[in-house]
Each structure stands twice: as structure tokens, then as C-alpha cells.
Design a protein around this motif. Structure first.
Motif, PDB file in Angstrom:
ATOM      1  N   ARG A 184      -3.338  -1.648  -6.875  1.00 42.69           N
ATOM      2  CA  ARG A 184      -4.373  -2.635  -7.227  1.00 42.69           C
ATOM      3  C   ARG A 184      -4.164  -3.920  -6.438  1.00 42.69           C
ATOM      4  NH1 ARG A 184      -4.228  -2.279 -12.760  1.00 42.69           N
ATOM      5  NH2 ARG A 184      -5.788  -0.653 -12.736  1.00 42.69           N
ATOM      6  N   PHE A 185      -2.898  -4.312  -6.229  1.00 42.30           N
ATOM      7  CA  PHE A 185      -2.583  -5.506  -5.437  1.00 42.30           C
ATOM      8  C   PHE A 185      -3.029  -5.311  -3.986  1.00 42.30           C
ATOM      9  CE2 PHE A 185       0.244  -8.320  -3.011  1.00 42.30           C
ATOM     10  CZ  PHE A 185       0.069  -9.512  -3.705  1.00 42.30           C
ATOM     11  N   ALA A 186      -2.879  -4.061  -3.474  1.00 45.61           N
ATOM     12  CA  ALA A 186      -3.266  -3.769  -2.086  1.00 45.61           C
ATOM     13  C   ALA A 186      -4.734  -3.391  -1.962  1.00 45.61           C
ATOM     14  CB  ALA A 186      -2.400  -2.632  -1.541  1.00 45.61           C
ATOM     15  N   GLU A 187      -5.480  -3.368  -3.118  1.00 42.84           N
ATOM     16  CA  GLU A 187      -6.903  -2.991  -3.141  1.00 42.84           C
ATOM     17  C   GLU A 187      -7.112  -1.609  -2.525  1.00 42.84           C
ATOM     18  OE1 GLU A 187      -9.177  -6.104  -1.374  1.00 42.84           O
ATOM     19  OE2 GLU A 187      -8.700  -7.548  -2.937  1.00 42.84           O
ATOM     20  N   ASP A 188      -6.190  -0.693  -2.830  1.00 40.03           N
ATOM     21  CA  ASP A 188      -6.233   0.673  -2.297  1.00 40.03           C
ATOM     22  C   ASP A 188      -6.957   1.570  -3.307  1.00 40.03           C
ATOM     23  OD1 ASP A 188      -5.823   3.014  -0.998  1.00 40.03           O
ATOM     24  OD2 ASP A 188      -3.647   3.066  -1.212  1.00 40.03           O
ATOM     25  N   ASN A 189      -8.305   1.464  -3.346  1.00 41.69           N
ATOM     26  CA  ASN A 189      -9.090   2.124  -4.391  1.00 41.69           C
ATOM     27  C   ASN A 189      -8.969   3.645  -4.361  1.00 41.69           C
ATOM     28  OD1 ASN A 189     -10.047  -0.227  -5.518  1.00 41.69           O
ATOM     29  ND2 ASN A 189     -11.794  -0.351  -4.168  1.00 41.69           N
ATOM     30  N   ILE A 190      -8.845   4.202  -3.146  1.00 34.86           N
ATOM     31  CA  ILE A 190      -8.768   5.666  -3.048  1.00 34.86           C
ATOM     32  C   ILE A 190      -7.512   6.178  -3.753  1.00 34.86           C
ATOM     33  CG2 ILE A 190      -8.481   7.582  -1.444  1.00 34.86           C
ATOM     34  CD1 ILE A 190     -10.226   6.010   0.545  1.00 34.86           C
ATOM     35  N   ASN A 191      -6.366   5.559  -3.457  1.00 35.89           N
ATOM     36  CA  ASN A 191      -5.117   6.008  -4.082  1.00 35.89           C
ATOM     37  C   ASN A 191      -5.021   5.594  -5.548  1.00 35.89           C
ATOM     38  OD1 ASN A 191      -3.715   7.550  -2.076  1.00 35.89           O
ATOM     39  ND2 ASN A 191      -3.491   5.674  -0.895  1.00 35.89           N
ATOM     40  N   ILE A 192      -5.702   4.500  -5.934  1.00 32.92           N
ATOM     41  CA  ILE A 192      -5.787   4.165  -7.369  1.00 32.92           C
ATOM     42  C   ILE A 192      -6.465   5.311  -8.112  1.00 32.92           C
ATOM     43  CG2 ILE A 192      -6.939   2.667  -9.060  1.00 32.92           C
ATOM     44  CD1 ILE A 192      -6.501   0.331  -7.170  1.00 32.92           C
ATOM     45  N   ALA A 193      -7.566   5.815  -7.527  1.00 37.33           N
ATOM     46  CA  ALA A 193      -8.286   6.928  -8.151  1.00 37.33           C
ATOM     47  C   ALA A 193      -7.390   8.156  -8.285  1.00 37.33           C
ATOM     48  CB  ALA A 193      -9.523   7.259  -7.318  1.00 37.33           C
ATOM     49  N   GLU A 194      -6.636   8.461  -7.223  1.00 43.43           N
ATOM     50  CA  GLU A 194      -5.737   9.618  -7.257  1.00 43.43           C
ATOM     51  C   GLU A 194      -4.654   9.447  -8.324  1.00 43.43           C
ATOM     52  OE1 GLU A 194      -4.186  13.319  -6.268  1.00 43.43           O
ATOM     53  OE2 GLU A 194      -6.105  12.405  -5.780  1.00 43.43           O
ATOM     54  N   LYS A 209       0.832  -1.204   0.000  1.00 40.69           N
ATOM     55  CA  LYS A 209       0.000   0.000   0.000  1.00 40.69           C
ATOM     56  C   LYS A 209       0.864   1.249   0.000  1.00 40.69           C
ATOM     57  CE  LYS A 209      -3.927   2.150   2.312  1.00 40.69           C
ATOM     58  NZ  LYS A 209      -4.929   2.051   3.380  1.00 40.69           N
ATOM     59  N   ASN A 210       1.863   1.277   0.898  1.00 40.90           N
ATOM     60  CA  ASN A 210       2.734   2.450   0.953  1.00 40.90           C
ATOM     61  C   ASN A 210       3.676   2.528  -0.245  1.00 40.90           C
ATOM     62  OD1 ASN A 210       2.055   4.103   3.162  1.00 40.90           O
ATOM     63  ND2 ASN A 210       2.904   2.617   4.597  1.00 40.90           N
ATOM     64  N   ILE A 211       4.091   1.373  -0.774  1.00 41.52           N
ATOM     65  CA  ILE A 211       4.938   1.390  -1.978  1.00 41.52           C
ATOM     66  C   ILE A 211       4.177   2.072  -3.120  1.00 41.52           C
ATOM     67  CG2 ILE A 211       6.039  -0.031  -3.756  1.00 41.52           C
ATOM     68  CD1 ILE A 211       6.633  -2.106  -1.543  1.00 41.52           C
ATOM     69  N   GLY A 212       2.879   1.694  -3.281  1.00 42.08           N
ATOM     70  CA  GLY A 212       2.057   2.322  -4.319  1.00 42.08           C
ATOM     71  C   GLY A 212       1.909   3.809  -4.100  1.00 42.08           C
ATOM     72  N   LEU A 213       1.683   4.218  -2.834  1.00 41.80           N
ATOM     73  CA  LEU A 213       1.531   5.640  -2.518  1.00 41.80           C
ATOM     74  C   LEU A 213       2.818   6.414  -2.814  1.00 41.80           C
ATOM     75  CD1 LEU A 213      -0.086   7.966  -1.287  1.00 41.80           C
ATOM     76  CD2 LEU A 213       0.646   7.190   0.977  1.00 41.80           C
ATOM     77  N   ALA A 226       2.865   2.467  -9.604  1.00 40.99           N
ATOM     78  CA  ALA A 226       1.996   2.773  -8.463  1.00 40.99           C
ATOM     79  C   ALA A 226       0.655   2.046  -8.594  1.00 40.99           C
ATOM     80  CB  ALA A 226       1.776   4.284  -8.363  1.00 40.99           C
ATOM     81  N   ILE A 227       0.070   2.099  -9.795  1.00 43.84           N
ATOM     82  CA  ILE A 227      -1.224   1.427 -10.032  1.00 43.84           C
ATOM     83  C   ILE A 227      -1.125  -0.057  -9.736  1.00 43.84           C
ATOM     84  CG2 ILE A 227      -2.818   0.709 -11.862  1.00 43.84           C
ATOM     85  CD1 ILE A 227      -3.365   3.493 -11.075  1.00 43.84           C
ATOM     86  N   HIS A 245       3.136  -2.993 -17.998  1.00 41.15           N
ATOM     87  CA  HIS A 245       2.257  -2.500 -16.936  1.00 41.15           C
ATOM     88  C   HIS A 245       1.282  -1.459 -17.480  1.00 41.15           C
ATOM     89  CE1 HIS A 245       4.405  -4.813 -14.091  1.00 41.15           C
ATOM     90  NE2 HIS A 245       5.461  -4.029 -13.966  1.00 41.15           N
ATOM     91  N   LYS A 246       1.819  -0.600 -18.354  1.00 43.86           N
ATOM     92  CA  LYS A 246       0.981   0.444 -18.926  1.00 43.86           C
ATOM     93  C   LYS A 246      -0.154  -0.167 -19.754  1.00 43.86           C
ATOM     94  CE  LYS A 246       1.458   4.490 -21.942  1.00 43.86           C
ATOM     95  NZ  LYS A 246       2.403   5.275 -22.754  1.00 43.86           N
ATOM     96  N   LYS A 247       0.191  -1.151 -20.593  1.00 44.76           N
ATOM     97  CA  LYS A 247      -0.829  -1.818 -21.407  1.00 44.76           C
ATOM     98  C   LYS A 247      -1.843  -2.541 -20.530  1.00 44.76           C
ATOM     99  CE  LYS A 247       0.762  -0.696 -25.470  1.00 44.76           C
ATOM    100  NZ  LYS A 247      -0.022   0.250 -26.305  1.00 44.76           N
ATOM    101  N   ASN A 248      -1.355  -3.141 -19.444  1.00 46.46           N
ATOM    102  CA  ASN A 248      -2.243  -3.840 -18.521  1.00 46.46           C
ATOM    103  C   ASN A 248      -3.241  -2.868 -17.893  1.00 46.46           C
ATOM    104  OD1 ASN A 248      -3.030  -6.204 -16.979  1.00 46.46           O
ATOM    105  ND2 ASN A 248      -2.155  -5.163 -15.218  1.00 46.46           N
TER     106      ASN A 248
END
Length: 750
Positions: A109-119, A75-79, A104-105, A349-352
Motif C-alpha cells: 500500500r505504501f508503494a501503491e502496488d495495486n496489482i500485488n495488493i490484490a494478489e 515494492k519488492n519487500i511487499g512482494l 506485505a499489504i 496491521h491486521k486491524k488496519n
């Protein structure tokens, strides 16, 4: 010198070993300490970003990333990656920013951190805006808006909507831009976000300029400028000045236009100077840290100056320089290889991420299509109930000879439209994987004979003779889904009848293979009709595919029959193929696995209301709950024809009151009514009467609503419009079971 060099590499190796051992043996308490350090570093980084100290922020984030990787804190790695990507974008490194944001995405996505995915989606959209790829930006802003809305983060939602407006504006789609800007104004007003509100007013005004609405544009931009002045939003003020200058230029008030243009230039220069100021020192520092070649040259020069005059010291110096050079080259080689690998991974990753967004959009489109079909189906079935019901009654009430043909044409049109609706729904269910296999024991040979008998009148109209050839080596009783097999045969034989005139149709059922009780059965439907060209054969099993528009007009049909056949055969784990020749005819072959049954089938003779005494029928009490006056009349006449009588009420409230005061045998309940719905009325009735037979007499798509009907407490469902014999049979069975004291819920049958 040599000893210093050896000590340096020894220390380096020991550090790596120590870090690996530490990562493997961390206790929960130590992990908590590390998490606290990570959170502190992220907090400090954000403060430095807010103060335009990007190099310091980068340093804080690098340290936090090392710690987060140490404890696998996704989660923090993504942030952290998301914040690094923002810094890279601010420091004008757009391509690197995209790569980092994609990382980051992946972690978020692995951490299911929807709020930061949106950001992160929002930030990617901003990067694409800077690269003038406005369509891609729009996709990411839309995804961000949806996620923020789901999480009730309305300030962030308003910002994403504002950016969507900017994307439409840059795409010169000013009507859509206006919708998004107005939505941003509405949300930011509701949640008191002055910055978004100010910006939304100014951008909405800019959009009005493009639409030529200068008075309204001036009013909106002035509103936004007032809020920006009051809250010290210089960048919004800058845009407002430029926009007002444009308005006055268009309206030929050049003095005002010049005044605001000067204000814009002055403020814009001030903002640019500030940006250059806070970027320059960080870029210089970054350059020093990212240019190892120059650093290496300086070190080599220092080594040469410090070399001693002795031969041994010179040799040591030369060897040290050579070793460092070799290591530098190796490091550079590894760096380049690693960079190539990272770039490849980033592309993947970008294509994914793009595929994920496309999938989300496709799922939304599928859901929208299903809801649309459900709504349209209900709206079409309700008037069709009146059309088919009234037509049948008029045909049975001794019409004038001149009216019979008109009524038959009306009945044909109603039946055709109903068939078309049912075909569309069947295709929709097959595509949505909502069709289940329902095996039961039946006589295959008799089933084929019944299908042929049902289609015989249509065959005689075209002067066609139907022939059945049933393999003697094939048993007659099977345990399989007879309804789907009937549908397949009806569609294929009906198709052959439609395209054959003055000919023959052969239906063959042959044993293909056998393994114990399991058979592979081959069906053939052969005609000597008009045939199909090789070109058209390629698409025969696709939806709405027929030979040509002329064939469609001449022979009729929805173009869905063969697509339904293909879908049903796939569900039954079978296969279908065909051969055809123009002018000579067509043969369809399909093979499906079926299991032999040794169970004896007992034929049940249907005895409906004609065999029941009228006095006994007069004791049966039925309540019809229906708000549509025409449908009330039709249902009442159908019941009267069966020598049954009923009470009729218009809504759910009256139905509940009538059931409380009168003992009914059956209630026929419509679903959509004013006041309380049929669902709610049934739930209320079930609180004081658990045994009453209640049929849902409805035009809704029942396959999608079965669970709701069962939970509400309905005994069974009768879909409108219905065939009178089916309605009579279901009603008769329910009343007979009730008389015997068997109040078990009947299973729904299509």
C-alpha cells in the motif's frame, strides 16, 4: 579457545559496522546491481515454489529481503513478504502466514502496488477459507476482484470470482455461489483460461448438486473433467471424481458412484503422498535451523569432550560455555520480547487492513446511495412536473365548485411530495459535504419579516399569532448566507406552527457578542404548543425522527426538517439547542457568527411581462425541446399565460435544425431525450451560435451536474418542477439582458 571466541565476536561487530556504512554510501549503480540480485532471487524462489522446493524458495526470499531492506525497496519487500506468506500457508503455518501477509499489504500500500495488493488480498482470503472464516474470506476476495478488474487482469479476476463462489458455497448460500461460479465461467471462457474454466465448471456442478439439479450438475462436472484430463489438472480431476460419485449416489446409481469413489480415493491418496513427500524434507531442514537449544547442547557436549586435562584449559572451557549460555539466554530473552512486539504490531496491521476494507465498502455504499438518489429524484420530478403544472392550470381555469377542494388536495399532495424529495436531497448533500457557504449582503430584520409573512397563512389556519422581537442593539444589514438562514427559520417556525393550536409563536433575534464588525447572533423560536418529552428530545435532530408514529400521522411532515436545520447550522459554524416541556411548549435556540455590512441595499422592483406591450412580446421567439407530450403542453400553456408563444420539438436533432434556420431568443432544452441528449444538442448549437440563451429545463439533481451543464454551454438551469413566478422572473431577466446586448452567463440560483 578464548582467542577464537574473541575473534568471532570481533568479526561479527565489524560485519555490522560494515553493513551500516555500505547502506549509507551506496551509489545508484550499486543500487541497480542490488535490484538485479533481488529480482533474480525472487525469480529463483518462484521456480522453487513451482517445483515444491519450499525450503530453497524460503532461502532465496530471505536473501532477497535482506537486499531489499538494504535499499528500502518497498515494492519488492511487499512482494517478498507476500510469497513468504504463501509458503507459510502451504507448509500449514496459517497464523504465521496471516501475519506475514499483513506486513506485505502494508508495504504494497505504501508503494501503491495495486496489482500485488490484490494478489495478497486473494491469498489472505484463501488462508481465512482454511480457517473456516468464510465471511472474512469473502471480504478479501471481493476486494481482490475489484482491484484486478481495475487493472484489467481478467485471469486473476476470474480466480477471485471463483473463490468468492467457494466462500458462498461454504456459507450454504448456494444462489449467490451460482452467480459467482457462472461469472467465473464467463470470464475464463472469454480469456481462454482452461484451468479456471475447468474448476469453475466442476464447482458450479457441485453447487447444482446442493440445489438438487442432478442432470445439469452431471453435465457441468463432466465438461470440467474433460478439460482437466486434457490439460493434466489432477487436483480438479480429484474434485470432479468425488462430485460425480455424490451425484450417482443421490440418483441411486450405486455402481457408477462406487467406480468414481474409487478413482477419487486413489487419486486423492496419490496427491497426499506427493504433498507429504515434498513437505517432509523441507520441514526437517527447517526444524534443524529453528531449534537452537538442541544445537547449543551439541556444542556444549563437543566442548566438554575437547577440554584439555590442564586446569587452565578446563577453566577456559567452563568460562566459554558459561559465556555462550549467558549470550544464548540474552538472545532468547530478546527474541521473546521482539516476538511479543511483532505480534502486537501484526495485530495492529491486521486491524488496519480490516478497517481499510471496511472503509472501501462504506465508500462504495455511499456512492451507490448517491447514484440511487439521483436516479430516483429524476424519475419522481418528471411526473411531478405534470402533476403540479396541470393542477395549477386547472385551479386557474375556473373549475366547478365541487372540483376545487379535490384540486387543492391534489396540489397539496404534489407540493408535499416535492418537499419530501427536496428534503432528502438536502440531507444527502449535507452528509456528502457538498453544501457551500454563499454570503451576500441582506437586511436580517426584513428577511425574518418575509419568512413570517410567507408562513402567516399556515399560522392563521391554526389560529396562531406570530411575534417578532428584534434587538435594538443589533444592526440590520449583514453579510452572510441569507438563503441558509431563511431555510433554518422556515423549518423551525414551520415546526412550531405544526405543533401549536390557538396560541402564539415568538421569534427573537438578539445580539449575543460583538467583536468589531463580527457579531454572534442568537435566534429564538418559542411556541406554547404540545411540547416534547425529555426522552424524545435526545433524538430530535436525527433524520426521520419525530415524537412518535401517532404524531407523524396526526401532524404530518417528513421528519427531516430538524436534521436539515442541524446540518445547516453546523455548516454556518453555529450551535443549536432546545428546551421543552410537555403541554407547555418548546423553544429552539441557535447561535451563528455573522459579519455586519455597511453597504446600502438597493431594492429592485420586479417588473415582469405584464408591463411589456403585447406587440413587443409577440416578437419574442422561444423554442421548447421536450419529448414528453404532457410536459410539452404544460410548458406551452405556462408561456401562453405570460403572453409568450413558442415552437415545440420532440428531440435534440430537430432542435439543432430549428436553431440553424430560425432566430430564437430563448431555447428551453430538456436533458434526457431519445436520440441525442439535451447536453449533446447544446454542444452542437454552441459550435455555430455562442450567444443564444439556452436554459436546461431538467429534473436531474442539478447540484451534482453543474459543471457538466456549464461545460456543455447552457446559459442557466431551471429545475423541474418549478414555481411559475420563479420561472417567469428568470425568463424575464434573460430576455432583458439579451435586449441590452449583455450575453454574460447568469449564475444559477436555487
Amino acid at each position: 579457545m578464548k582467542s577464537h571466541f574473541i575473534k568471532f565476536f570481533t568479526c561479527l561487530i565489524l560485519c555490522f559496522v560494515g553493513l551500516n556504512l555500505q547502506a549509507q554510501n551506496l551509489t545508484e549503480k550499486e543500487k541497480e546491481v542490488i535490484k538485479s540480485k533481488i529480482n533474480f532471487n525472487i525469480s529463483q524462489a518462484q521456480k522453487n515454489i513451482d517445483n515444491n522446493q519450499y525450503y530453497k524458495a524460503q532461502s532465496d526470499l530471505d536473501e532477497a529481503l535482506t537486499l531489499a531492506n538494504q535499499i528500502n525497496d518497498n515494492k519488492n519487500i511487499g512482494l517478498i513478504y507476500s510469497k513468504i506468506g504463501k509458503i507459510q500457508f502451504i507448509t500449514e503455518e496459517s497464523n504465521e502466514a496471516l501475519q506475514t501477509l499483513i506486513k506485505a499489504i502494508e508495504k504494497q500500500r505504501f508503494a501503491e502496488d495495486n496489482i500485488n495488493i490484490a494478489e495478497t488480498y486473494k491469498t489472505i482470503g484463501i488462508v481465512y477459507m482454511s480457517k473456516n472464516n468464510f465471511n472474512r474470506a469473502l471480504d478479501y476476495f471481493t476486494s481482490a476482484e475489484g482491484l484486478f478488474e481495475n487493472e484489467d487482469l481478467h485471469d486473476f479476476e476470474a480466480e477471485s470470482v471463483l473463490y468468492k463462489g467457494d466462500a458462498y458455497y461454504n456459507l450454504e448460500n448456494y444462489e449467490e455461489a451460482e452467480i459467482e461460479y457462472e461469472k467465473a465461467v464467463s470470464i475464463s471462457k472469454s480469456y481462454l483460461n482452461n484451468k479456471i474454466l475447468s474448476s469453475a465448471y466442476v464447482h458450479l456442478g457441485k453447487n447444482k448438486i446442493k440445489l438438487g439439479q442432478f442432470d445439469e450438475a452431471e453435465k457441468l462436472i463432466t465438461q470440467g473433467l474433460t478439460i482437466a484430463h486434457k490439460n493434466n489438472f489432477p487436483s480438479i480431476t480429484n474434485i470432479a471424481y468425488a462430485s460425480l460419485s455424490d451425484i450417482y449416489n443421490e440418483t441411486e446409481d450405486y455402481k457408477k458412484s462406487n467406480t468414481y469413489l474409487k478413482k477419487h480415493i486413489k487419486l486423492n491418496d496419490s496427491l497426499l503422498m506427493a504433498k507429504r513427500g515434498f513437505l517432509s524434507s523441507d520441514k526437517r531442514l527447517d526444524k534443524l535451523y529453528s531449534n537452537p537449544v538442541e544445537y547449543q547442547k551439541e556444542k556444549e557436549a563437543d566442548l566438554e569432550k575437547e577440554a584439555s586435562s590442564t586446569w587452565l584449559e578446563k577453566l577456559t572451557t567452563i568460562l566459554s560455555i558459561a559465556l555462550i549460555t549467558i549470550l544464548s539466554l540474552l538472545t532468547l530473552s530478546l527474541y521473546k520480547n521482539n516476538n511479543i512486539r511483532l505480534k502486537s504490531n501484526n495485530i495492529l496491521h491486521k486491524k488496519n487492513a480490516e478497517l481499510t476494507i471496511a472503509m472501501e465498502k462504506a465508500e462504495l455504499a455511499t456512492k451507490t446511495k448517491a447514484n440511487f438518489l439521483s436516479t430516483v429524484t429524476h424519475e419522481l420530478r418528471t411526473p411531478l412536473y405534470a402533476v403540479t403544472g396541470l393542477t395549477n392550470m386547472l385551479l386557474e381555469e375556473d373549475p366547478k365548485p365541487g372540483q376545487v377542494q379535490h384540486l387543492k388536495s391534489l396540489k397539496f399532495s404534489g407540493d408535499y411530495l416535492l418537499t419530501f424529495i427536496n428534503d432528502i436531497l438536502q440531507i444527502n448533500k449535507i452528509e456528502a459535504n457538498k453544501v457551500d457557504i454563499e454570503p451576500e449582503v441582506f437586511n436580517l430584520k426584513k428577511k425574518a419579516e418575509n419568512v413570517m409573512s410567507a408562513l402567516n397563512n399556515s399560522a392563521l389556519d391554526n389560529n396562531i399569532t406570530l411575534h417578532l422581537e428584534y434587538d435594538k442593539n443589533l444592526p440590520t444589514n449583514f453579510n452572510a448566507d441569507q438563503l441558509k438562514i431563511s431555510q433554518i427559520l422556515i423549518n423551525l417556525i414551520g415546526n412550531s406552527i405544526k405543533f401549536t393550536k390557538d396560541g402564539d409563536i415568538w421569534i427573537r433575534i438578539i445580539k449575543q457578542n460583538q467583536n468589531g464588525e463580527n457579531f454572534e447572533v442568537r435566534f429564538e423560536v418559542e411556541d406554547n404548543g404540545i411540547g416534547i418529552s425529555e426522552e424524545k428530545q435526545q433524538n430530535m435532530f436525527e433524520s426521520f425522527s419525530q415524537g412518535s408514529i401517532q404524531i407523524n400521522r396526526k401532524y404530518g411532515g417528513t421528519g427531516l426538517g430538524l436534521s436539515i436545520v442541524k446540518g445547516l447550522i453546523d455548516i454556518l459554524k453555529g450551535k443549536i439547542y432546545m428546551k421543552s416541556q410537555l403541554g407547555k411548549g418548546t423553544t429552539f435556540f441557535f447561535e451563528i457568527p455573522m459579519k455586519k455590512s455597511n453597504e446600502i441595499i438597493v431594492e429592485k422592483k420586479a417588473n415582469y411581462f405584464n408591463e411589456i406591450d403585447e406587440i413587443e412580446l409577440s416578437n419574442i421567439k422561444i423554442l421548447v425541446v421536450e419529448d414528453n407530450k404532457i410536459n410539452q403542453m404544460i410548458t406551452k400553456k405556462i408561456l401562453n399565460k405570460m403572453k409568450l408563444y413558442c415552437d415545440v420539438v420532440d428531440n435534440g436533432e430537430e432542435a439543432v435544425d430549428m436553431v440553424k434556420t430560425t432566430k430564437y431568443d430563448v431555447v428551453l432544452m430538456d436533458i434526457h431525450m431519445p436520440g441525442i441528449s439535451g447536453m449533446e444538442a447544446t454542444k452542437i448549437i454552441r459550435t455555430f451560435d455562442k450567444e443564444l440563451t439556452i436554459f436546461a429545463l431538467t429534473a436531474v439533481t442539478i447540484e451534482d451536474k453543474m459543471q457538466e451543464f456549464e461545460e456543455a454551454g447552457f446559459t442557466d438551469i431551471i429545475p423541474k418542477p418549478f414555481k411559475q413566478e420563479d420561472f417567469e422572473k428568470k425568463l424575464f431577466n434573460a430576455l432583458m439582458l439579451s435586449e441590452k446586448g449583455d450575453n454574460s452567463t447568469l449564475n444559477h440560483t436555487s
